[in-house]
Each structure stands twice: as C-alpha cells, then as structure tokens.
Scaffold this motif. Structure first.
Motif, PDB file in Angstrom:
ATOM      1  N   ILE A  44      -7.783   4.254  -5.664  1.00  0.00           N
ATOM      2  CA  ILE A  44      -6.686   3.414  -5.197  1.00  0.00           C
ATOM      3  C   ILE A  44      -7.225   2.534  -4.075  1.00  0.00           C
ATOM      4  O   ILE A  44      -7.836   3.029  -3.127  1.00  0.00           O
ATOM      5  N   LYS A  55       0.810  -1.218   0.000  1.00  0.00           N
ATOM      6  CA  LYS A  55       0.000   0.000   0.000  1.00  0.00           C
ATOM      7  C   LYS A  55       0.844   1.269   0.000  1.00  0.00           C
ATOM      8  O   LYS A  55       0.401   2.319   0.477  1.00  0.00           O
ATOM      9  N   VAL A  56       2.070   1.178  -0.478  1.00  0.00           N
ATOM     10  CA  VAL A  56       2.931   2.362  -0.516  1.00  0.00           C
ATOM     11  C   VAL A  56       2.349   3.410  -1.464  1.00  0.00           C
ATOM     12  O   VAL A  56       2.572   4.601  -1.294  1.00  0.00           O
ATOM     13  N   ARG A 115      -0.877  10.903 -10.658  1.00  0.00           N
ATOM     14  CA  ARG A 115      -0.902   9.516 -11.122  1.00  0.00           C
ATOM     15  C   ARG A 115      -0.122   9.330 -12.423  1.00  0.00           C
ATOM     16  O   ARG A 115       0.508   8.307 -12.639  1.00  0.00           O
ATOM     17  N   LEU A 132      -0.457   4.526  -1.542  1.00  0.00           N
ATOM     18  CA  LEU A 132      -1.266   5.501  -0.795  1.00  0.00           C
ATOM     19  C   LEU A 132      -0.414   6.693  -0.393  1.00  0.00           C
ATOM     20  O   LEU A 132      -0.851   7.843  -0.455  1.00  0.00           O
ATOM     21  N   ASN A 133       0.812   6.402   0.017  1.00  0.00           N
ATOM     22  CA  ASN A 133       1.709   7.495   0.405  1.00  0.00           C
ATOM     23  C   ASN A 133       2.132   8.342  -0.793  1.00  0.00           C
ATOM     24  O   ASN A 133       2.351   9.542  -0.672  1.00  0.00           O
ATOM     25  N   HIS A 134       2.266   7.688  -1.931  1.00  0.00           N
ATOM     26  CA  HIS A 134       2.625   8.436  -3.145  1.00  0.00           C
ATOM     27  C   HIS A 134       1.524   9.440  -3.490  1.00  0.00           C
ATOM     28  O   HIS A 134       1.773  10.625  -3.668  1.00  0.00           O
ATOM     29  N   ILE A 135       0.315   8.907  -3.590  1.00  0.00           N
ATOM     30  CA  ILE A 135      -0.793   9.752  -4.031  1.00  0.00           C
ATOM     31  C   ILE A 135      -1.138  10.789  -2.957  1.00  0.00           C
ATOM     32  O   ILE A 135      -1.366  11.960  -3.260  1.00  0.00           O
ATOM     33  N   ALA A 136      -1.148  10.330  -1.683  1.00  0.00           N
ATOM     34  CA  ALA A 136      -1.448  11.267  -0.593  1.00  0.00           C
ATOM     35  C   ALA A 136      -0.390  12.361  -0.515  1.00  0.00           C
ATOM     36  O   ALA A 136      -0.672  13.479  -0.083  1.00  0.00           O
ATOM     37  N   GLY A 137       0.823  12.028  -0.958  1.00  0.00           N
ATOM     38  CA  GLY A 137       1.912  13.008  -0.933  1.00  0.00           C
ATOM     39  C   GLY A 137       1.847  13.993  -2.090  1.00  0.00           C
ATOM     40  O   GLY A 137       2.733  14.824  -2.246  1.00  0.00           O
ATOM     41  N   GLY A 138       0.820  13.880  -2.903  1.00  0.00           N
ATOM     42  CA  GLY A 138       0.624  14.863  -3.970  1.00  0.00           C
ATOM     43  C   GLY A 138       1.233  14.481  -5.304  1.00  0.00           C
ATOM     44  O   GLY A 138       1.276  15.299  -6.228  1.00  0.00           O
ATOM     45  N   ILE A 139       1.714  13.240  -5.422  1.00  0.00           N
ATOM     46  CA  ILE A 139       2.291  12.820  -6.710  1.00  0.00           C
ATOM     47  C   ILE A 139       1.155  12.521  -7.679  1.00  0.00           C
ATOM     48  O   ILE A 139       0.236  11.761  -7.352  1.00  0.00           O
TER      49      ILE A 139
END
Lengths: 261, 292
Positions: free
Chosen positions: A259, A90-91, A102, A93-100
């Motif tokens: 996600i 579930k990493v 898609r 989640l951190n990518h998307i939550a961090g503003g990266i």
C-alpha cells in the motif's frame, strides 16, 4: 467483515456533503437531459400531428439511456467518494493497519459502489419517468408495451454493464493506488471507449469473448432496439465473465501489492 | 510474554534495501522506541508489522500468531489518514462500525482522552496537524488494543500536546499494561517514556538497549576538554567520539588508549576531563557515527 465494512461505508457516505452535492448534480443533469430531449420531440414534430404522450416520452428515455457513456460521467463522483479518496487521503492505511483483510476491503468497496451506482441509476430512471408523466400527463395505459419491455431490458443491460465497469475501475484503483491517475484513466477510457470498441470490432473474429464484448458494448451503447433475446442473454453472460475476471485480477494484485503511503 | 517478533526481516525497493535483516522481539508491557534518521527504515518496518507493506524475506509473529492471522493492533501510521469531510466523531464511528461495534460513549471517552472532545463538528480537513495526530492516537485507542504501534506520534504537537501524549502513553502502559512500539525523531521525549530502544540506520538494527542500560551508559559518559577549537581531524578519525567545539564526548566503552594516542600524534593537548551525562541523542549520534 465485508458486509460490516459496507454498512460502515454507507453510514459514512450518508454523512458526507460531497454525496448530496454529487447526487443533486447527477439528478439535475438527468432531468435537464430528459426535459430537453422531450422538448426536442415536441418541437420537432410541431409541423406534423404531435405525438405528445407517455409513449413518446418513454421511448425517448429508453433511447437516451442507450448512451451508457453519459452515465459513466455522472457516476464518477461516486467512485471517488467510495474508494478513490481512500488512496488520496491514505485512509486505506488505517484500514489495513486496523487488521482489515484486503479481500474484505475490496469486496466491501465493490458491494458499496454497486449498491450506490445501481440505486442512483434506477432513481434517475424513475425521476425521468416522473418527468415524462408530468409533461405528458398521460396514463400508463398509453405506453406501448414494447417500450416498457425495451426499457426494462435496457435497465438490466445497463445495470450489468455498470456492475462490470465498477469491478474494472475498482480493480484499476487498487492497482494504481493514485486517485489523480485513476480519474485520468477513468475519463480517458470513457472518451476513447466508443472508438476503441469500434476499432476492436474490426479485428474481432478471433475469439467469442473478445468479439462479443466490443460488439455488444457498441450496440448497447448506441442502439439496442435490434437486439434479440438470445443476444441479450449472451451479452449478460459475457459481462458476467468480464466482471469475474476484473474482480479476480483486482483481488490477486491487491493482495500482493504494497500500500502506498 | 512475547507480543511481537520480527525475524530476519528484509524489504527491498528495487535495488535499494529499505530494511536489512532486522530481528527484534517486544515483550508485553514494554514501550519500545525505534529511533533512526530519515530513511533508516523505521516506518517501513512498522508498515511491514502492520501488513501495509509485504516482506521480501523473514517472518513477523504477533504473540503466537503469524502475521497473516495477526491480532488487531491499534496503530497510528499516518496522521492524515482520515476522511476530510467527516468530523472526529464520525471518522471514529466509521472505524468502530467496521468491527460491528456500536458504542458512542466509547468514542466520546477516547476523544476526551486525547483532548479532542471540543472539536465538535469541525471537519478533519480543518484540523491542525496536532489535532490530526490526536485523532490518529484516538483511533489506536478505540480498538482497546493491548499493543499499539505509533509512527512519529509527536510530530506537529505543541509542547503541551507532547507532554499530554507522554503522560497518556505512560498511563496506558502502567494502568492497562498496553505494549507500545513507537518510532520517533523526538529523542528527548522518547527517552522519557521508552523502556527499550532500537537504533536503526540504513535499514539495519544497529543496537538495542534497555532504558536502564542506557541510563548507566549515559551516566558514565566523559567529556575531554582540549586546547584546540578545531577538532575536525579527530571527528573524522575517532568513530565513537562526539566532537563539540573543543570538547570531546565519549562513552565508557570508548577505546581511550587509542584516542589519547591519536591526540598525541596530532599534538592536541588535554586541558582536563570531567564526568558527563550523555543524552539519548548523544548516544544515538555515537552509535550512528560508529557505523559510518
């Protein structure tokens, strides 16, 4: 952003034990396969004057590489390492939550997996060549130019093939978002691909792209020595089209999909 | 200054409505506590805010920017969202590199702040749940965000860890003016840090209340002692009354006339009344009960 993410990926992979284990296993398998194949030539020709030179070695490598399917099995751990674990751990989640974005995420993974798989593929060829040199001890002058040309063409064809498959499998990963299911699909698709493409070839008279893909996959996978230059060019173009379709599809679906987590 | 605005947000999963027409605003410097039972829609709402889950209807704005151009918010949405084969430092380093930053000192500071400086080379797969939570917080802090979103940040933490986390949140809010949006089941702890509460139930935001208003509501609570041990009938009928054994707990807004009439009809005698300070949990239960 995609390039920065790719650099970060490479940094992470360089600090991953799994990468080195997978790499060692991959190269070990390549060596074993090639050494055994070379031994096979050596022993099978004992009754006749043996052709123990680099020429035969290079031919064997070129021939053994003809079955791209073997390589797909070997590259599986690297797919898992680069993007599959993002879904199981579930990493993502951190990518998307961090503003990266898609799009950046998808492209960065694509760059990384292509870079990694192409490097591993080319390195394994170099290792195979080195083994042949050691075993046969002949100079490069003994290698018939025809095999060098075929070897290079095989490398190009396979690189394009691997790149296209990377795009297809990455698109599948972001659509499925489940690493176990993805691995199953990967292995299943490799196993059935040969039969599928042969079957597809039987019905392949309706469209150029539909016809060409199975035809050239099959030829490239089994025996590409009968290819003409024009066939290679057509194959590369078709691969490129498939590659672009997979990337577009992956991006469009991933952009709209929630996600899982 | 507005940091986040959700307007009529709706999210459906098939026929099930996970978030139902939720509107809320968070101002700068607030610690907004989102509370609700499991399946209330808290996590889905946070995921929508963070762009992990798409909106079916409505809009979400960060400051003056709509969500598509959202500013980077620090977030801890799932404690286990890290690479198992990497240690704490390298996991954070990876995320720092994504943004083109190279500041090992910052990573060390953040790890120190969340109490993971001693984790050393221990891999994430060997972390306890509490350590995983802390790393999640560390990532949220790494971005130097002025807005941090935390989903169940106290899960798995021991009492000492919870106290540390509480202090960390309060100090960040006071010293760095960081705004927080926190969802938590741990109501006693949340009541100690949050400056505003939003109560969610079945996807809807039932009530918003500031800590000051909540304090006033809770302080003006009342407890009625009755001569019956079994008050099941009252429990079912009086929707804004909490029943514990032979006691009834009510807020000042409770319709007392109606309650007394109900008690009289059932032949239940009142032994006495006294002032009672409600907890956030009592208040939450009353709000939810009203809705049922």
């Amino acid at each position: 952003m995609a390039l920065k993410l790719s650099l970060a990926e490479l940094y992470r992979i360089a600090h991953s034990k799994m990468f080195y284990i997978s790499l060692s296993v991959c190269f070990f398998l390549v060596l074993i396969i090639n050494v055994f194949e070379v031994d096979f030539i050596l022993f099978s020709r004992l009754e006749h004057p043996p052709v123990i030179n680099l020429n035969a070695g290079a031919y064997r490598i070129y021939y053994s590489l003809g079955t791209a399917v073997n390589y797909l099995f070997m590259l599986l751990p690297f797919h898992i390492l680069v993007y599959c674990r993002d879904f199981s751990n579930k990493v993502i989640l951190n990518h998307i939550a961090g503003g990266i974005k898609r799009k950046s995420y998808f492209l960065s993974k694509l760059i990384t997996i292509n870079l990694l798989n192409s490097t591993i593929y080319l390195l394994s060829i170099l290792i195979s060549l080195a083994v042949c040199l050691l075993l046969f001890g002949s100079g490069l002058e003994e290698m018939a130019s025809v095999y060098i040309v075929r070897l290079i063409i095989t490398l190009i064809i396979h690189s394009m093939l691997i790149s296209t498959l990377n795009s297809v499998y990455l698109a599948l990963a972001v659509i499925i978002q489940n690493s176990v299911a993805w691995v199953s699909v990967y292995i299943f698709s490799i196993i059935i691909s040969g039969s599928f493409f042969i079957a597809a070839e039987i019905y392949a008279n309706k469209g150029v792209i539909v016809r060409m893909f199975p035809q050239y996959w099959f030829l490239a996978s089994v025996n590409n020595q009968f290819f003409k230059a024009r066939d290679y060019a057509e194959f590369l173009v078709v691969m490129l089209i498939y590659n672009l379709i997979a990337i577009t599809l992956g991006l469009v679906v991933f952009n709209k999909k929630d996600i899982k987590g | 200054m507005m940091i986040l605005e959700c307007k009529n947000v709706i999210k459906n999963y098939g026929k099930n409505r996970a978030v139902d027409n939720v509107s809320l605003k968070i101002e700068k410097g607030e610690i907004y506590g989102l509370i609700g039972v499991n399946g209330a829609g808290k996590s889905t709402l946070l995921k929508m805010v963070l762009g992990i889950v798409s909106l079916d209807e409505g809009s979400i704005r960060f400051g003056d920017e709509i969500i598509d151009n959202r500013v980077r918010a620090g977030a801890m949405i799932e404690a286990n969202s890290f690479y198992n084969d990497q240690d704490a430092f390298h996991n954070l380093k990876y995320f720092q590199m994504i943004y083109g930053e190279k500041n090992d000192q910052k990573i060390k500071e953040v790890l120190e702040l969340v109490g993971l400086s001693d984790a050393g080379k221990k891999r994430f797969s060997n972390f306890s749940l509490g350590m995983r939570q802390r790393l999640g917080i560390a990532l949220a802090l790494l971005y130097d965000s002025s807005f941090i979103i935390l989903d169940e940040p106290l899960n798995g933490l021991d009492p000492l860890g919870i106290a540390d986390m509480r202090e960390l949140i309060v100090s960040l809010q006071k010293e760095k003016d960081v705004t927080f949006l926190i969802s938590s089941h741990n109501l006693p702890e949340l009541s100690q840090v949050a400056t505003r509460f939003g109560i969610m139930h079945k996807g809807r935001l039932l009530k918003e209340v500031t800590d000051k208003d909540l304090k006033s509501i809770c302080q003006n609570g009342q407890m009625i002692l009755t001569d019956r041990d079994d008050l099941n009938e009252i429990r079912k009928m009086a929707e804004d009354v909490l029943v514990v054994n032979n006691k009834m707990i009510l807020t000042e807004t409770c319709d007392r006339k109606r309650l007394y009439k109900m008690l009289e009809e059932k032949g239940i005698g009142i032994l006495g009344t006294e002032a009672y300070e409600l907890s956030l949990e009592d208040y939450f239960r009353i709000i939810i009960k009203r809705e049922r």
